[in-house]
Design a protein around this motif. Structure first.
Motif, PDB file in Angstrom:
ATOM      1  N   MET A  60       4.479  81.262 -27.206  1.00 13.63           N
ATOM      2  CA  MET A  60       5.446  82.333 -26.889  1.00 13.63           C
ATOM      3  C   MET A  60       5.619  82.466 -25.383  1.00 13.63           C
ATOM      4  SD  MET A  60       6.941  83.716 -29.439  1.00 13.63           S
ATOM      5  CE  MET A  60       7.476  85.294 -28.783  1.00 13.63           C
ATOM      6  N   ALA A  61       5.475  83.695 -24.885  1.00 10.73           N
ATOM      7  CA  ALA A  61       5.749  83.928 -23.465  1.00 10.73           C
ATOM      8  C   ALA A  61       4.770  83.154 -22.589  1.00 10.73           C
ATOM      9  CB  ALA A  61       5.644  85.411 -23.151  1.00 10.73           C
ATOM     10  N   LYS A  62       5.296  82.651 -21.475  1.00  7.26           N
ATOM     11  CA  LYS A  62       4.462  81.884 -20.548  1.00  7.26           C
ATOM     12  C   LYS A  62       3.524  82.808 -19.784  1.00  7.26           C
ATOM     13  CE  LYS A  62       6.935  77.809 -19.065  1.00  7.26           C
ATOM     14  NZ  LYS A  62       7.669  77.277 -17.933  1.00  7.26           N
ATOM     15  N   GLU A  63       2.515  82.223 -19.203  1.00  8.34           N
ATOM     16  CA  GLU A  63       1.614  82.999 -18.370  1.00  8.34           C
ATOM     17  C   GLU A  63       2.337  83.399 -17.084  1.00  8.34           C
ATOM     18  OE1 GLU A  63      -2.671  82.369 -16.537  1.00  8.34           O
ATOM     19  OE2 GLU A  63      -2.276  81.129 -18.303  1.00  8.34           O
ATOM     20  N   SER A  64       1.987  84.564 -16.527  1.00  3.86           N
ATOM     21  CA  SER A  64       2.713  85.023 -15.341  1.00  3.86           C
ATOM     22  C   SER A  64       1.965  84.664 -14.067  1.00  3.86           C
ATOM     23  CB  SER A  64       2.904  86.539 -15.376  1.00  3.86           C
ATOM     24  OG  SER A  64       3.350  86.917 -16.640  1.00  3.86           O
ATOM     25  N   THR A  65       2.570  83.797 -13.266  1.00  2.00           N
ATOM     26  CA  THR A  65       2.043  83.564 -11.929  1.00  2.00           C
ATOM     27  C   THR A  65       3.144  83.947 -10.965  1.00  2.00           C
ATOM     28  OG1 THR A  65       2.888  81.322 -11.884  1.00  2.00           O
ATOM     29  CG2 THR A  65       0.655  81.605 -12.696  1.00  2.00           C
ATOM     30  N   ILE A  66       2.759  84.266  -9.724  1.00  2.00           N
ATOM     31  CA  ILE A  66       3.769  84.680  -8.748  1.00  2.00           C
ATOM     32  C   ILE A  66       4.881  83.635  -8.663  1.00  2.00           C
ATOM     33  CG2 ILE A  66       4.202  85.091  -6.282  1.00  2.00           C
ATOM     34  CD1 ILE A  66       2.725  87.370  -7.367  1.00  2.00           C
ATOM     35  N   LYS A  67       4.462  82.344  -8.662  1.00  2.00           N
ATOM     36  CA  LYS A  67       5.431  81.272  -8.476  1.00  2.00           C
ATOM     37  C   LYS A  67       6.431  81.239  -9.633  1.00  2.00           C
ATOM     38  CE  LYS A  67       5.554  76.386  -7.740  1.00  2.00           C
ATOM     39  NZ  LYS A  67       4.764  75.215  -8.099  1.00  2.00           N
ATOM     40  N   ASN A  68       5.947  81.188 -10.871  1.00  2.00           N
ATOM     41  CA  ASN A  68       6.925  81.053 -11.960  1.00  2.00           C
ATOM     42  C   ASN A  68       7.715  82.333 -12.183  1.00  2.00           C
ATOM     43  OD1 ASN A  68       5.508  82.664 -13.766  1.00  2.00           O
ATOM     44  ND2 ASN A  68       4.685  80.963 -14.958  1.00  2.00           N
ATOM     45  N   MET A  69       7.143  83.490 -11.814  1.00  2.00           N
ATOM     46  CA  MET A  69       7.931  84.728 -11.932  1.00  2.00           C
ATOM     47  C   MET A  69       9.109  84.685 -10.973  1.00  2.00           C
ATOM     48  SD  MET A  69       5.465  87.959 -12.624  1.00  2.00           S
ATOM     49  CE  MET A  69       4.509  87.949 -11.163  1.00  2.00           C
ATOM     50  N   ALA A  70       8.817  84.290  -9.717  1.00  2.00           N
ATOM     51  CA  ALA A  70       9.872  84.237  -8.711  1.00  2.00           C
ATOM     52  C   ALA A  70      10.937  83.220  -9.110  1.00  2.00           C
ATOM     53  CB  ALA A  70       9.291  83.880  -7.351  1.00  2.00           C
ATOM     54  N   ILE A  71      10.481  82.045  -9.578  1.00  2.00           N
ATOM     55  CA  ILE A  71      11.452  81.010  -9.962  1.00  2.00           C
ATOM     56  C   ILE A  71      12.331  81.504 -11.102  1.00  2.00           C
ATOM     57  CG2 ILE A  71      11.684  78.709 -10.990  1.00  2.00           C
ATOM     58  CD1 ILE A  71       9.183  77.898  -9.432  1.00  2.00           C
ATOM     59  N   THR A  72      11.689  82.078 -12.142  1.00  2.00           N
ATOM     60  CA  THR A  72      12.466  82.540 -13.289  1.00  2.00           C
ATOM     61  C   THR A  72      13.534  83.540 -12.872  1.00  2.00           C
ATOM     62  OG1 THR A  72      10.379  82.458 -14.455  1.00  2.00           O
ATOM     63  CG2 THR A  72      12.237  83.399 -15.636  1.00  2.00           C
ATOM     64  N   LEU A  73      13.130  84.554 -12.100  1.00  2.00           N
ATOM     65  CA  LEU A  73      14.095  85.593 -11.716  1.00  2.00           C
ATOM     66  C   LEU A  73      15.221  85.000 -10.885  1.00  2.00           C
ATOM     67  CD1 LEU A  73      12.237  88.905 -10.927  1.00  2.00           C
ATOM     68  CD2 LEU A  73      13.833  88.380 -12.750  1.00  2.00           C
ATOM     69  N   THR A  74      14.872  84.119  -9.940  1.00  2.00           N
ATOM     70  CA  THR A  74      15.907  83.518  -9.104  1.00  2.00           C
ATOM     71  C   THR A  74      16.885  82.727  -9.957  1.00  2.00           C
ATOM     72  OG1 THR A  74      14.061  83.164  -7.614  1.00  2.00           O
ATOM     73  CG2 THR A  74      16.201  82.348  -6.912  1.00  2.00           C
ATOM     74  N   VAL A  75      16.334  81.885 -10.848  1.00  2.00           N
ATOM     75  CA  VAL A  75      17.220  81.058 -11.680  1.00  2.00           C
ATOM     76  C   VAL A  75      18.139  81.947 -12.510  1.00  2.00           C
ATOM     77  CG1 VAL A  75      17.271  79.483 -13.645  1.00  2.00           C
ATOM     78  CG2 VAL A  75      15.689  79.071 -11.756  1.00  2.00           C
ATOM     79  N   ILE A  76      17.562  82.975 -13.144  1.00  2.00           N
ATOM     80  CA  ILE A  76      18.390  83.842 -13.987  1.00  2.00           C
ATOM     81  C   ILE A  76      19.480  84.512 -13.160  1.00  2.00           C
ATOM     82  CG2 ILE A  76      18.367  85.994 -15.303  1.00  2.00           C
ATOM     83  CD1 ILE A  76      15.869  85.108 -16.612  1.00  2.00           C
TER      84      ILE A  76
END
Lengths: 199, 195, 195
Positions: B1-17
């Motif tokens: 299900m949901a991925k683990e939250s790291t600063i890097k992937n959180m920032a990438i996800t929000l930017t991409v969205i």
């Protein structure tokens, strides 16, 4: 004089809850007790004041100069969500007691349509306030936003007071809960209509 | 299900969205920009043709501005085989219950009102919005009247207009806009005679 | 049959207005007439269905902690798309619904379904869920608009049925609360009889 007209009009005549239907969800949801209603109102006044300031500046100094007004809704809701988060963190550090009082309401405020509603109203609607129709300047926008939020608080607290009494009376089964609350709100809205014509 | 939250992937996800959403919005905006403008032009044009006598020119193309009392008004002349048969005046007032009301008022060349059309308003639904044609008979009473002998103000103020029940403010504002339009019309005919 | 069951669940058992009591602001604010209520309901349904589809597609890629902000951005993008399309092709309805169109972003129903259903289910199921809940919302808004319009101005879908002005209060703000309250009573009564 003009600011007094803005305040009276936003708090009483065009009450954001009872005549414009913004923020009805928390109005029905957290109005069981006067103390929680007052806490919620405090948090809402604070968030509306800060978010209106930020979104107003964002609209006139970023979105319009760049010609990307179509990003308005996304930008505003992001600002509000981020602000609510920030307020939560700052309050926790600076004033733990205030955080304890308001903390549980803060996450709910992002989806309170009164916040986004007021932010959008001040940058899209023309106001008259007795004179010519014009867009609000920053000072007027802030006065209008805070007064609207105070109007929200006034309605919340009065309504919570009424509901505390409703709990003690015998209400028919099918009226229990939301229906009787809505009908009470209707009567309260009728009372607020008496302010029409004041400005 | 949901991925683990790291600063890097959180920032990438929000930017991409955010980037994808703004790209989509920019696209939709550029597609709908023209239809939105056209819808507004079509609204003005249909209001003009509703409020002036039969014409064969393009009134929006011959639009001119007139200043009356320090305010600027748009005037659309209606012509039949080159002769002016009437004017559509885009009038407004700030005196409405909900603020500004924009109104198109059409005059025959003999200065009778042909018809009126509300362009935009913020009046209360069910009360003040009855000024819109079709919602009540309020706007009908202006048809074919000459402001010379039909006093454009509500009966409460000594005029000849029947106000909308429980909406005196909206009715007054409507009369105000019609009166401004009439002044603009008089100014138009005055300038026209000089030419 | 399962498909039908999923759709009907949104209309009766999990009706967003009468059972879950969500999305009250547009429910009360836009139902001055049956047509306005229906327009608002359909606009919400479109946003709900599209955002459910998009979120069920991407939710596996989104880290847990930025879940809510990501969903809000996705929803806001679809709301703006709907806003532009309405402005271009239904300008009349857009100007009546006004502020409540951008406010679909903060409608608890949309975010609620994204979090509770779309993020955990497949694309097709999420789409059906969106349509079902959207239809339920549309149905309740249309009914409330119908009642308010009939009592308040004596007409239905703009067609005058009863003579006279009607009980104006039902078109105004207090009437919205009172009409919805009594409709909820009726809904509860009927539901307790059927189930």
């Amino acid at each position: 004089m003009e600011y007094i007209i803005i305040i009276i009009s936003a708090v009483f005549v065009n009450n954001i809850l009872l005549s414009q239907f913004l923020g009805v969800c928390p109005f029905l949801g957290v109005s069981n007790k006067v103390s929680t209603a007052a806490g919620m109102s405090g948090a809402v006044i604070f968030v509306i004041a800060v978010s209106t300031l930020v979104t107003y500046l964002l609209q006139y100094y970023v979105l319009i100069p760049l010609g990307i007004e179509f990003m308005q809704t996304i930008a505003f809701i992001l600002v509000i969500a981020a602000l609510v988060q920030m307020v939560e963190i700052i309050l926790k550090k600076i004033s733990p007691s205030l955080y304890q009082a308001l903390g549980i309401f803060l996450p709910l405020i992002t989806t309170n349509c009164a916040v986004l509603g007021v932010a959008l109203i001040v940058v899209t609607k023309e106001f008259t306030f007795g004179g010519e129709a014009h867009m609000l300047n920053l000072a007027e926008a802030m006065v209008y936003a805070i007064a609207s939020a105070v109007g929200f608080g006034v309605a919340m607290v009065i309504f919570a007071g009424l509901r505390e009494h409703l709990d003690l009376v015998n209400v028919p089964k099918v009226f229990k809960g939301a229906p009787i609350a809505l009908i009470t709100a209707g009567i309260l809205a009728l009372a607020f209509m008496g302010f029409a014509g004041l400005v | 299900m949901a991925k683990e939250s790291t600063i890097k992937n959180m920032a990438i996800t929000l930017t991409v969205i955010c980037l994808v959403s703004s790209a989509i919005l920019g696209g939709v905006y550029s597609i709908t920009k023209d239809p939105i403008e056209m819808a507004q032009v079509a609204k003005t044009n249909s209001a003009i043709s509703k409020v002036v006598p039969k014409f064969d020119n393009d009134p929006s193309a011959e639009l001119f501005n007139i200043e009356v009392g320090g305010k600027s008004y748009k005037v659309y002349p209606a012509k039949m085989s080159g002769n002016i048969v009437g004017y559509a005046v885009e009038s407004y007032t700030s005196a409405g219950f909900g603020g500004r009301i924009n109104l198109m008022v059409g005059f025959n060349i003999d200065s009778t009102i042909v018809n009126t059309a509300v362009l935009s308003h913020n009046e209360t639904p069910g009360l003040g919005d009855k000024m819109v044609e079709g919602k009540s008979d309020f706007s009908v009473q202006f048809k074919g009247k000459n402001p010379e002998d039909f006093k454009i103000s509500v009966k409460k103020d000594g005029g000849d207009v029947d106000a909308i029940t429980a909406s005196t403010i909206s009715s007054r504002a409507f009369c105000d806009a019609v009166n401004s339009a009439y002044k603009v019309f008089l100014e138009c005919t005055k300038q026209n005679k000089k030419e | 049959m399962n498909f039908l069951k999923d759709i009907s669940k949104g209309i009766i058992k999990e009706n967003p207005t009468f059972v879950l009591i969500l999305g009250m602001c547009p429910t009360l604010g836009t139902t001055t007439s049956a047509l306005n209520g229906m327009g608002m309901g359909l606009a919400t349904m479109v946003v709900l269905t599209l955002s459910n589809i998009a979120i069920s597609l991407v939710s596996g890629q989104i880290p847990g902690k930025v879940r809510i902000p990501s969903y809000i951005v996705i929803i806001a993008a679809f709301v703006t798309v709907v806003q532009f399309v309405m402005q271009a092709y239904a300008p009349g309805l857009y100007s009546t619904l006004g502020l409540f169109i951008p406010l679909i972003v903060v409608n608890c129903i949309v975010l609620g379904r994204a979090e509770a259903f779309a993020s955990k289910n497949g694309v097709l199921d999420s789409a059906i869920d969106g349509i079902g809940i959207g239809l339920g919302f549309t149905a309740s808004l249309t009914v409330l608009g119908f009642v308010r319009e009939l009592l308040g101005s004596g007409s239905v879908f703009g067609i005058k049925l009863l003579e006279g002005d009607g009980m104006l209060v039902f078109v105004l703000a207090p009437g919205a609360f009172i009409a919805l309250g009594y409709l909820m009573v009726l809904f509860n009564k009927l539901k307790s009889r059927i189930l």
